[in-house]
Design a protein around this motif. Structure first.
Motif, PDB file in Angstrom:
ATOM      1  N   GLU A 123     -16.086  13.222 -14.687  1.00 59.28           N
ATOM      2  CA  GLU A 123     -16.929  12.110 -15.105  1.00 59.28           C
ATOM      3  C   GLU A 123     -16.072  10.887 -15.414  1.00 59.28           C
ATOM      4  O   GLU A 123     -14.904  10.997 -15.757  1.00 59.28           O
ATOM      5  N   LEU A 124     -16.705   9.753 -15.291  1.00 56.97           N
ATOM      6  CA  LEU A 124     -16.053   8.502 -15.673  1.00 56.97           C
ATOM      7  C   LEU A 124     -16.887   7.893 -16.794  1.00 56.97           C
ATOM      8  O   LEU A 124     -18.081   7.646 -16.623  1.00 56.97           O
ATOM      9  N   ARG A 125     -16.253   7.704 -17.910  1.00 55.88           N
ATOM     10  CA  ARG A 125     -16.934   7.067 -19.036  1.00 55.88           C
ATOM     11  C   ARG A 125     -16.251   5.730 -19.258  1.00 55.88           C
ATOM     12  O   ARG A 125     -15.035   5.645 -19.278  1.00 55.88           O
ATOM     13  N   MET A 126     -17.083   4.722 -19.405  1.00 54.88           N
ATOM     14  CA  MET A 126     -16.496   3.411 -19.593  1.00 54.88           C
ATOM     15  C   MET A 126     -17.410   2.537 -20.425  1.00 54.88           C
ATOM     16  O   MET A 126     -18.599   2.804 -20.560  1.00 54.88           O
ATOM     17  N   GLU A 127     -16.824   1.524 -20.963  1.00 55.45           N
ATOM     18  CA  GLU A 127     -17.564   0.526 -21.712  1.00 55.45           C
ATOM     19  C   GLU A 127     -17.546  -0.738 -20.865  1.00 55.45           C
ATOM     20  O   GLU A 127     -16.494  -1.151 -20.384  1.00 55.45           O
ATOM     21  N   LEU A 128     -18.705  -1.331 -20.677  1.00 58.50           N
ATOM     22  CA  LEU A 128     -18.818  -2.478 -19.792  1.00 58.50           C
ATOM     23  C   LEU A 128     -19.362  -3.673 -20.577  1.00 58.50           C
ATOM     24  O   LEU A 128     -20.378  -3.575 -21.250  1.00 58.50           O
TER      25      LEU A 128
END
Length: 177
Positions: A123-128
């Motif tokens: 998974e890729l978790r990111m804050e945008l």
């Protein structure tokens, strides 16, 4: 991990198979001696490093083995058996089945945990952070679709197409629940 009682019950059941009462009495006496010795060694804090064993756990196992050998002897006397028969020991069978079920449950839980970890690794978790205009547009699209903005972005990311020259695009789509 098995409790001391689980270890003792499993080992005694396997070891006692086919033993007659005098042999069980002999092993019961040996278990009583080992129980006293291991308790004394645990109190002194002696190391069992050659076995890689915790002295207190070993003492607990010998207490449980002594109790289990007594139970086996008493069962044999009460049932009038000439030799111990694990298949006739209903209590022993029930405990063995419980151990199998606990083991299967633990293995299934571990397998599910490992699968979750593998999925999370992919998974890729990111804050945008978006500027005001794209942010308002994203909120409007999400509102019309009945979704959260993050859900719309996830659907957008799922549809990314990378061409041979490395350009990135997303074909037109309507976000859905």
């Amino acid at each position: 991990m098995w409790s001391a009682e689980d270890v003792a019950r499993d080992q005694v059941r396997r070891h006692a198979d086919g033993l007659d009462i005098p042999a069980v009495e002999g092993t019961l006496a040996e278990a009583a001696v080992r129980e006293r010795e291991s308790a004394e060694q645990a109190r002194r804090g002696d190391s069992f490093s050659e076995f890689g064993s915790d002295p207190e756990r070993l003492a607990d196992i010998w207490v449980a083995k002594h109790a289990e050998w007594r139970r086996v002897r008493d069962l044999m006397v009460a049932a009038g058996w000439d030799a111990y028969q694990p298949d006739g020991d209903t209590q022993g069978l029930a405990w063995a089945q419980e151990r199998v079920e606990r083991r299967e449950t633990a293995l299934a839980a571990h397998s599910a945990f490992q699968a979750r970890r593998r999925e999370e690794a992919e998974e890729l978790r990111m804050e945008l952070w978006l500027s005001a205009t794209p942010s308002r547009l994203l909120r409007a699209v999400a509102g019309r679709a009945g979704l959260q903005p993050a859900q719309v972005l996830a659907q957008l990311a799922e549809r990314i197409v990378v061409s041979e020259d490395g350009t990135v695009s997303v074909p037109p789509f309507a976000p859905t629940l």
